[in-house]
Design an enzyme around this catalytic site. Sequence first.
Site, PDB file in Angstrom:
ATOM      1  N   GLU A 186       0.894  -1.172   0.000  1.00 55.56           N
ATOM      2  CA  GLU A 186       0.000   0.000   0.000  1.00 55.56           C
ATOM      3  C   GLU A 186       0.918   1.205   0.000  1.00 55.56           C
ATOM      4  O   GLU A 186       1.636   1.447   0.965  1.00 55.56           O
ATOM      5  CB  GLU A 186      -0.921  -0.030   1.216  1.00 55.56           C
ATOM      6  CG  GLU A 186      -2.081   0.961   1.092  1.00 55.56           C
ATOM      7  CD  GLU A 186      -1.689   2.364   1.490  1.00 55.56           C
ATOM      8  OE1 GLU A 186      -1.451   3.199   0.568  1.00 55.56           O
ATOM      9  OE2 GLU A 186      -1.597   2.646   2.678  1.00 55.56           O
ATOM     10  N   CYS A 239      -1.986   8.498   3.732  1.00 54.73           N
ATOM     11  CA  CYS A 239      -1.953   8.180   2.306  1.00 54.73           C
ATOM     12  C   CYS A 239      -3.297   8.466   1.656  1.00 54.73           C
ATOM     13  O   CYS A 239      -3.386   8.622   0.443  1.00 54.73           O
ATOM     14  CB  CYS A 239      -1.535   6.734   2.089  1.00 54.73           C
ATOM     15  SG  CYS A 239      -2.462   5.549   3.058  1.00 54.73           S
TER      16      CYS A 239
END
Length: 535
Positions: free
Chosen positions: A298, A332
Amino acid sequence: MSQEQCQASGGDANFKLTYATMFSPPEELHQRFDQALERTRASLGHEYGLIIDGQEVFTEAKLEDRNPADTGQVLALFQQGGAAHADQAITAAARAFPVWSATPWPERVARLRRVAALIRERIFEISVAMCLSVGKNRMESLGDVAESADLIDYACDRMEAAQGFVVEMGRDPLPGCTARNQSVLKPHGVWLVVAPFNFPAALCAGPAGAALVAGNSVVLKCSSDTPWPARLIAECFADANLPAGAFNFVTGPGSSLGQALIDDPRVAGVTFTGSLGVGMAIHRAFAQGPYVRPVILELGGKNPAIVSAQADLDLAALGVMRSAFGLQGQKCSACSRVFVQAGVYDDFLERLAGLTQKIVIGDPTRREVYLGPVVNAKAKATFAACCAELARDARILTGGKVLDDGELAQGHFCAPTVVADAPTGHRLWSEEMFAPIVMVAKAESLDQAMARANDTIYGLTAGFYGAPEEVDWFFQHIRCGVAYANRPTGATTGAWPGYQPFGGWGASGASGKNSGGEYYLQLYLREQIQARLLP
């Protein structure tokens, strides 16, 4: 609601803490956080070892975890593990794997549910450590820890729903005999989890819990910036009666300890959350091994929001503000790009700037504070450099400076910053800043806004504000793993296991499957077909 869930909810049996509900918690939750804060502040400076093969391990070189809101304050002391400790942890995990993988899946589920229960029992103490170490405000800290327990429970739910992933297949049409075929999902072996600084509870517990309930043994390496809350999560695994070596926790530099873990051919799979550059380096390093091994990555995002001319602008401004500046933009999933239809552009900017100017900045342990410090001096310097560039090339409506007056001078504080009218080709439209900066641009049409929203190698999250009949158009055309529409609690943030599983496309993720969702646990398993002839 169970007693443990009630504890995590502050005592209100009708309240479930998630990132969507964190803005209106029961009063008891604040009271219990304050009590835990007082206890924790009275016992700062404790030294924590590595956890290898069920034992505490100490090293000569030490690592200090300092408070980013007051850099003179040492919160706790940790070990700087190296290549020898990587070898010890992997050796322990490899030795434990046959025992743990042979443990019946219902028993593995029971052990991991105990881990989740311990996290909920300790939620306030872990959340205080999170707040002090990471700089998250108290509600985001509580949310991170609550999510970690829910991620583990959700992985257990999936294992139970699949009944251990044993599926009867078709029977061969062989004359004179009976054939039986089964599909069985089995664990890989030693699984490495490398977690980031910004979610040291959820992004330690979630991948580690999924790997373990699948039957893998685990080595967990956390960020050197925020080891304290990660260690407290690790203690919940250590206290849940797993076999010695099934779970191991190490701290130390990525350049030595981390690289040694990645380079060891005994590691069967890895989950990494962090920057695109580091993630791709891990992916390439793994590819140099003796065979192809699974890599779950990720890797960040450059997350857009689109605001239609038909949007509720107050709702849109609130959602963008919360997603842009939650955790100081160091998510993020943070909203860093906004494309607004021309007819409402100026009105939206006015609302967004007004809300941003009202954000309370300071010590994140205080209940009124929304925006705490960035994690370290490097992050503060990155923010300052981006603001200097944007002040030259665009229009800064509010913020744009490092905050170093009064008590803020002791920490890494940055003003939440709204930027308008940056040139279309400006590099910061495409490069992840990981700072409290959001860039806003005018779009002549929704199609133009969508084209700009999708003009990125990333594809993690996205948001939309507009009329109900426009929402399906948004979902059809946006390229990302998590898409939100008309959400006041966050334009691009707020995923939760079992509700909005979290994961990305393109440069944002390697698997195409989202954590906390229907298909994530299977990433930690591999298929074996068992064919047998019956007498």
